[in-house]
Design a protein around this motif. Structure first.
Motif, short mmCIF file in Angstrom:
data_model
loop_
_atom_site.label_atom_id
_atom_site.label_comp_id
_atom_site.label_asym_id
_atom_site.label_seq_id
_atom_site.Cartn_x
_atom_site.Cartn_y
_atom_site.Cartn_z
N PHE A 76 -13.62 -0.32 -10.76
CA PHE A 76 -14.50 -0.86 -9.73
C PHE A 76 -15.34 0.29 -9.21
O PHE A 76 -14.81 1.26 -8.66
CB PHE A 76 -13.70 -1.50 -8.59
CG PHE A 76 -14.61 -2.16 -7.57
CD1 PHE A 76 -15.07 -3.44 -7.77
CD2 PHE A 76 -15.01 -1.48 -6.43
CE1 PHE A 76 -15.92 -4.06 -6.86
CE2 PHE A 76 -15.86 -2.07 -5.51
CZ PHE A 76 -16.31 -3.36 -5.73
N ASP A 77 -16.64 0.18 -9.39
CA ASP A 77 -17.58 1.24 -9.02
C ASP A 77 -18.05 1.03 -7.57
O ASP A 77 -19.03 0.34 -7.32
CB ASP A 77 -18.76 1.23 -9.99
CG ASP A 77 -19.66 2.44 -9.83
OD1 ASP A 77 -19.61 3.10 -8.77
OD2 ASP A 77 -20.43 2.71 -10.77
N THR A 78 -17.34 1.61 -6.64
CA THR A 78 -17.67 1.48 -5.22
C THR A 78 -19.03 2.10 -4.92
O THR A 78 -19.80 1.58 -4.11
CB THR A 78 -16.58 2.13 -4.34
OG1 THR A 78 -15.31 1.60 -4.72
CG2 THR A 78 -16.82 1.88 -2.87
N PHE A 79 -19.35 3.19 -5.60
CA PHE A 79 -20.64 3.86 -5.42
C PHE A 79 -21.78 2.90 -5.75
O PHE A 79 -22.72 2.73 -4.97
CB PHE A 79 -20.67 5.10 -6.32
CG PHE A 79 -21.91 5.95 -6.20
CD1 PHE A 79 -22.08 6.81 -5.13
CD2 PHE A 79 -22.89 5.91 -7.18
CE1 PHE A 79 -23.21 7.61 -5.03
CE2 PHE A 79 -24.02 6.70 -7.09
CZ PHE A 79 -24.18 7.55 -6.00
N VAL B 34 -10.32 2.50 -8.72
CA VAL B 34 -11.36 2.21 -7.74
C VAL B 34 -12.06 3.52 -7.45
O VAL B 34 -11.45 4.46 -6.93
CB VAL B 34 -10.76 1.62 -6.44
CG1 VAL B 34 -11.85 1.33 -5.43
CG2 VAL B 34 -9.96 0.35 -6.75
N GLY B 35 -13.33 3.59 -7.81
CA GLY B 35 -14.09 4.82 -7.62
C GLY B 35 -14.51 5.03 -6.18
O GLY B 35 -14.49 4.11 -5.37
N PRO C 48 8.61 -5.15 -9.51
CA PRO C 48 7.58 -4.65 -10.43
C PRO C 48 6.20 -5.21 -10.10
O PRO C 48 6.05 -6.41 -9.87
CB PRO C 48 8.06 -5.13 -11.80
CG PRO C 48 9.22 -6.02 -11.59
CD PRO C 48 9.61 -5.98 -10.16
N PRO C 49 5.20 -4.36 -10.07
CA PRO C 49 3.84 -4.82 -9.73
C PRO C 49 3.15 -5.48 -10.92
O PRO C 49 3.43 -5.17 -12.08
CB PRO C 49 3.12 -3.53 -9.34
CG PRO C 49 3.80 -2.48 -10.17
CD PRO C 49 5.24 -2.91 -10.25
N ASP C 50 2.24 -6.39 -10.62
CA ASP C 50 1.38 -6.99 -11.64
C ASP C 50 0.09 -6.19 -11.79
O ASP C 50 -0.57 -6.26 -12.81
CB ASP C 50 1.02 -8.43 -11.26
CG ASP C 50 2.23 -9.34 -11.31
OD1 ASP C 50 3.04 -9.21 -12.24
OD2 ASP C 50 2.37 -10.18 -10.40
N LEU C 51 -0.26 -5.44 -10.74
CA LEU C 51 -1.49 -4.65 -10.73
C LEU C 51 -1.24 -3.34 -10.01
O LEU C 51 -0.67 -3.34 -8.91
CB LEU C 51 -2.62 -5.41 -10.03
CG LEU C 51 -3.92 -4.63 -9.78
CD1 LEU C 51 -4.62 -4.33 -11.10
CD2 LEU C 51 -4.83 -5.42 -8.84
N VAL C 52 -1.65 -2.25 -10.62
CA VAL C 52 -1.64 -0.94 -9.97
C VAL C 52 -3.08 -0.52 -9.79
O VAL C 52 -3.83 -0.43 -10.77
CB VAL C 52 -0.87 0.11 -10.81
CG1 VAL C 52 -1.05 1.50 -10.23
CG2 VAL C 52 0.60 -0.26 -10.90
N ALA C 53 -3.49 -0.32 -8.54
CA ALA C 53 -4.85 0.12 -8.23
C ALA C 53 -4.79 1.54 -7.70
O ALA C 53 -4.06 1.82 -6.74
CB ALA C 53 -5.48 -0.81 -7.20
N ALA D 159 0.85 -1.19 0.00
CA ALA D 159 0.00 0.00 0.00
C ALA D 159 0.88 1.23 0.00
O ALA D 159 1.57 1.51 0.97
CB ALA D 159 -0.91 0.00 1.22
N LEU D 160 0.87 1.96 -1.11
CA LEU D 160 1.65 3.19 -1.20
C LEU D 160 0.80 4.40 -0.81
O LEU D 160 1.32 5.49 -0.67
CB LEU D 160 2.18 3.38 -2.62
CG LEU D 160 3.15 2.31 -3.11
CD1 LEU D 160 3.50 2.55 -4.57
CD2 LEU D 160 4.40 2.28 -2.26
N GLY D 161 -0.48 4.20 -0.69
CA GLY D 161 -1.37 5.31 -0.41
C GLY D 161 -1.48 5.63 1.06
O GLY D 161 -1.02 4.89 1.93
#
Length: 190
Positions: A130-133, A92-93, A46-51, A19-21
């Motif tokens: 990904f629509d969190t709303f 991710v919304g 190296p990441p496989d997924l950036v979220a 988690a960089l956030g």
């Protein structure tokens, strides 16, 4: 105890979550990151997924035109594409985030505009969204989440149960939308 990353790997197989956030951060915070530091870290692992999960705080900033916000998001996504070209991309919304007015909670119109903008940008840039709303239940869902003990009374942050529900839904969406490649990495289905 705060955990900023997990590594469940043995040799070349496994999964690492980093988690960089920072909770409460804004898009502008990441714009200030030093590119050389980020590139060095990603070269080592190296990441496989950036979220990228932004939008809640940006929905409050009504002074910034939506077109300018879209351009900043696009720049951020493209920056990640440059520093992690092999990684799948996920936006991710934000979830429902009503404002308190005259003793009741009312929709925050810019929030839905930000969600639509992110969904369109994700499609344009080849990222998953990904629509969190929508996951929460759309407009007015936050009040139901608070009543059910899934969100805090501040009507923005989730409880442990709420974050677990979101995490389960996001994990299920990722597993349904990704397939293993020959080298064992995950790649988004096109």
């Amino acid at each position: 105890v705060r955990v900023f990353g997990l590594d469940f790997s043995r040799g070349e197989r496994g999964i690492t979550v980093a988690a960089l956030g920072v909770p409460g951060s804004r898009l502008i915070d990441q714009e200030r990151w030093r590119p050389e530091t980020l590139e060095a870290q990603l070269a080592a692992r190296p990441p496989d997924l950036v979220a990228l999960a932004y939008g809640t705080n940006e929905s409050v900033q009504a002074r910034e035109p939506l077109g300018e916000l879209r351009a900043r998001y696009r720049t951020l996504v493209r920056r990640w594409r440059r520093v992690a070209p092999q990684a799948a991309c996920l936006l991710v919304g934000p979830g429902d985030f009503p404002r308190h007015r005259q003793g009741r909670y009312v929709p925050r119109p810019r929030l839905e505009q930000v969600v639509r903008m992110q969904a369109e940008l994700a499609a344009d840039e080849g990222c998953a969204f990904f629509d969190t709303f929508a996951f929460m239940g759309g407009r007015g869902a936050m009040e139901r989440w608070v009543r059910r003990g899934l969100a805090l009374r501040d009507h923005v942050h989730f409880t442990e149960r709420g974050y677990a529900a979101l995490g389960d839904a996001l994990t299920n969406a990722l597993l349904a939308g990704f397939t293993p490649e020959r080298d064992g990495r995950l790649a988004a289905r096109r």
